[in-house]
Scaffold this motif. Structure first.
Motif, PDB file in Angstrom:
ATOM      1  N   VAL A 196      -0.078  -2.490   1.391  1.00 18.29           N
ATOM      2  CA  VAL A 196      -0.070  -3.787   0.712  1.00 18.29           C
ATOM      3  C   VAL A 196      -0.242  -3.586  -0.795  1.00 18.29           C
ATOM      4  N   ARG A 197      -1.174  -2.720  -1.159  1.00 19.20           N
ATOM      5  CA  ARG A 197      -1.418  -2.463  -2.579  1.00 19.20           C
ATOM      6  C   ARG A 197      -0.178  -1.872  -3.254  1.00 19.20           C
ATOM      7  N   ALA A 198       0.469  -0.916  -2.607  1.00 26.78           N
ATOM      8  CA  ALA A 198       1.662  -0.291  -3.174  1.00 26.78           C
ATOM      9  C   ALA A 198       2.800  -1.285  -3.314  1.00 26.78           C
ATOM     10  N   ILE A 199       3.000  -2.097  -2.282  1.00 29.81           N
ATOM     11  CA  ILE A 199       4.119  -3.048  -2.289  1.00 29.81           C
ATOM     12  C   ILE A 199       3.878  -4.164  -3.292  1.00 29.81           C
ATOM     13  N   ARG A 200       2.631  -4.604  -3.453  1.00 32.86           N
ATOM     14  CA  ARG A 200       2.328  -5.605  -4.481  1.00 32.86           C
ATOM     15  C   ARG A 200       2.631  -5.045  -5.871  1.00 32.86           C
ATOM     16  N   PHE A 201       2.344  -3.757  -6.088  1.00 29.60           N
ATOM     17  CA  PHE A 201       2.676  -3.124  -7.366  1.00 29.60           C
ATOM     18  C   PHE A 201       4.182  -3.163  -7.605  1.00 29.60           C
ATOM     19  N   LEU A 202       4.954  -2.833  -6.572  1.00 30.94           N
ATOM     20  CA  LEU A 202       6.412  -2.846  -6.699  1.00 30.94           C
ATOM     21  C   LEU A 202       6.913  -4.254  -7.026  1.00 30.94           C
ATOM     22  N   ASN A 203       6.360  -5.243  -6.356  1.00 32.40           N
ATOM     23  CA  ASN A 203       6.770  -6.630  -6.587  1.00 32.40           C
ATOM     24  C   ASN A 203       6.456  -7.069  -8.009  1.00 32.40           C
ATOM     25  N   GLN A 204       5.271  -6.711  -8.492  1.00 31.53           N
ATOM     26  CA  GLN A 204       4.837  -7.122  -9.830  1.00 31.53           C
ATOM     27  C   GLN A 204       5.633  -6.432 -10.931  1.00 31.53           C
ATOM     28  N   ASN A 205       6.261  -5.296 -10.611  1.00 32.63           N
ATOM     29  CA  ASN A 205       7.003  -4.540 -11.616  1.00 32.63           C
ATOM     30  C   ASN A 205       8.522  -4.657 -11.456  1.00 32.63           C
ATOM     31  N   GLY A 206       8.968  -5.666 -10.696  1.00 33.01           N
ATOM     32  CA  GLY A 206      10.383  -5.992 -10.651  1.00 33.01           C
ATOM     33  C   GLY A 206      11.240  -5.190  -9.702  1.00 33.01           C
ATOM     34  N   ALA A 207      10.627  -4.403  -8.807  1.00 31.72           N
ATOM     35  CA  ALA A 207      11.415  -3.547  -7.919  1.00 31.72           C
ATOM     36  C   ALA A 207      12.354  -4.345  -7.022  1.00 31.72           C
ATOM     37  N   PHE A 208      11.927  -5.551  -6.619  1.00 33.76           N
ATOM     38  CA  PHE A 208      12.729  -6.312  -5.673  1.00 33.76           C
ATOM     39  C   PHE A 208      13.890  -7.054  -6.336  1.00 33.76           C
ATOM     40  N   LEU A 209      14.040  -6.896  -7.657  1.00 32.08           N
ATOM     41  CA  LEU A 209      15.218  -7.424  -8.335  1.00 32.08           C
ATOM     42  C   LEU A 209      16.422  -6.505  -8.139  1.00 32.08           C
ATOM     43  N   VAL A 210      16.173  -5.264  -7.735  1.00 34.71           N
ATOM     44  CA  VAL A 210      17.244  -4.296  -7.522  1.00 34.71           C
ATOM     45  C   VAL A 210      17.955  -4.591  -6.200  1.00 34.71           C
ATOM     46  N   THR A 211      19.274  -4.556  -6.205  1.00 34.96           N
ATOM     47  CA  THR A 211      20.058  -4.849  -5.008  1.00 34.96           C
ATOM     48  C   THR A 211      19.674  -3.938  -3.843  1.00 34.96           C
ATOM     49  N   LYS A 212      19.434  -4.538  -2.672  1.00 44.50           N
ATOM     50  CA  LYS A 212      19.106  -3.838  -1.427  1.00 44.50           C
ATOM     51  C   LYS A 212      17.821  -3.015  -1.527  1.00 44.50           C
ATOM     52  N   SER A 213      16.971  -3.348  -2.493  1.00 42.33           N
ATOM     53  CA  SER A 213      15.719  -2.598  -2.639  1.00 42.33           C
ATOM     54  C   SER A 213      14.799  -2.806  -1.437  1.00 42.33           C
ATOM     55  N   GLY A 214      14.839  -4.018  -0.831  1.00 36.62           N
ATOM     56  CA  GLY A 214      13.967  -4.295   0.307  1.00 36.62           C
ATOM     57  C   GLY A 214      14.208  -3.332   1.454  1.00 36.62           C
ATOM     58  N   ASP A 215      15.485  -3.028   1.735  1.00 38.95           N
ATOM     59  CA  ASP A 215      15.810  -2.086   2.813  1.00 38.95           C
ATOM     60  C   ASP A 215      15.225  -0.709   2.523  1.00 38.95           C
ATOM     61  N   LYS A 216      15.425  -0.241   1.285  1.00 37.88           N
ATOM     62  CA  LYS A 216      14.957   1.100   0.933  1.00 37.88           C
ATOM     63  C   LYS A 216      13.434   1.188   0.958  1.00 37.88           C
ATOM     64  N   ILE A 217      12.769   0.166   0.428  1.00 35.89           N
ATOM     65  CA  ILE A 217      11.302   0.189   0.379  1.00 35.89           C
ATOM     66  C   ILE A 217      10.713   0.111   1.787  1.00 35.89           C
ATOM     67  N   ALA A 218      11.301  -0.732   2.624  1.00 34.96           N
ATOM     68  CA  ALA A 218      10.813  -0.851   4.007  1.00 34.96           C
ATOM     69  C   ALA A 218      10.949   0.486   4.739  1.00 34.96           C
ATOM     70  N   ARG A 219      12.092   1.140   4.583  1.00 33.78           N
ATOM     71  CA  ARG A 219      12.282   2.453   5.222  1.00 33.78           C
ATOM     72  C   ARG A 219      11.282   3.464   4.692  1.00 33.78           C
TER      73      ARG A 219
END
Length: 209
Positions: A164-187
């Protein structure tokens, strides 16, 4: 954007082939935010390429009053050291709509730093490591590695709170603006996309994150 294109070409002409000038259109998708780039050989980018970390941060935060970031060091993937400035451009309504970035390759100048110290001075506290200029796909990988470093343990040893801590960091730093980033991060974290987005929604209050 036409005026910014003229400004970019003028700055690049003034300072020569080692000076890259980039215009990012913040109304476009982060994967294709570059609408003008002069001397793109400096960082290896071209029109239609994606955003840098500075652009992603602005798109994610939508800060109405960001401060220009002037005279700091960046580093390209092939090792060039650049003296950079990031300038936020506002439209007629006062909203940030574009970013003008200037990146001057000082790699050769650093070899004779003693003779040209005043020219290459950044006027800011020394940075332990120059910031990196990367394309958007490389940036996602870099952000993932930063999130792991933040937690301080490999993914295989992370519990739910760690992820949760790692994923919140990614969200706060714009990682989920990248196309298909959710698939890669989940994997990467070994979770489903449903779980991934549920972690983003977890509130900090009362949670050990």
């Amino acid at each position: 954007m036409e005026l910014l294109r003229q400004v970019a070409e003028g700055i690049a002409a003034q300072f020569g082939s080692n000076c890259e000038v980039v215009v990012h259109d913040l109304s476009r998708h982060p994967d294709h935010s570059i609408v003008t780039i002069v001397n793109g050989h400096v960082s290896g980018r071209a029109v239609g390429d994606g955003a840098s970390s500075v652009v992603l941060e602005q798109m994610e935060s939508n800060d109405p009053e960001p401060k220009d970031h002037l005279c700091y060091l960046t580093k390209t993937p092939d090792g060039k050291i650049l003296k950079s400035s990031t300038i936020y451009i506002r439209n007629g309504r006062g909203k940030v709509s574009a970013i003008l970035a200037i990146n001057y390759d000082i790699s050769k100048l650093l070899m004779v730093e003693g003779a040209v110290k005043e020219l290459i001075s950044t006027q800011e506290p020394a940075q332990s490591e120059p910031e990196k200029i990367v394309n958007v796909n490389d940036l996602l990988e870099d952000l993932i590695q930063q999130s792991v470093a933040l937690v301080g343990k490999p993914v295989a040893l992370m519990n739910k709170d760690d992820k949760v801590r790692a994923i919140r960091f990614l969200n706060q730093n714009g990682a989920f603006l990248v196309t298909k980033s959710g698939d890669k991060i989940a994997r990467y974290f070994g979770i489903s996309k449903y779980t991934l987005y549920s972690y983003i929604d977890i509130k900090q209050e009362g949670k050990s994150v």
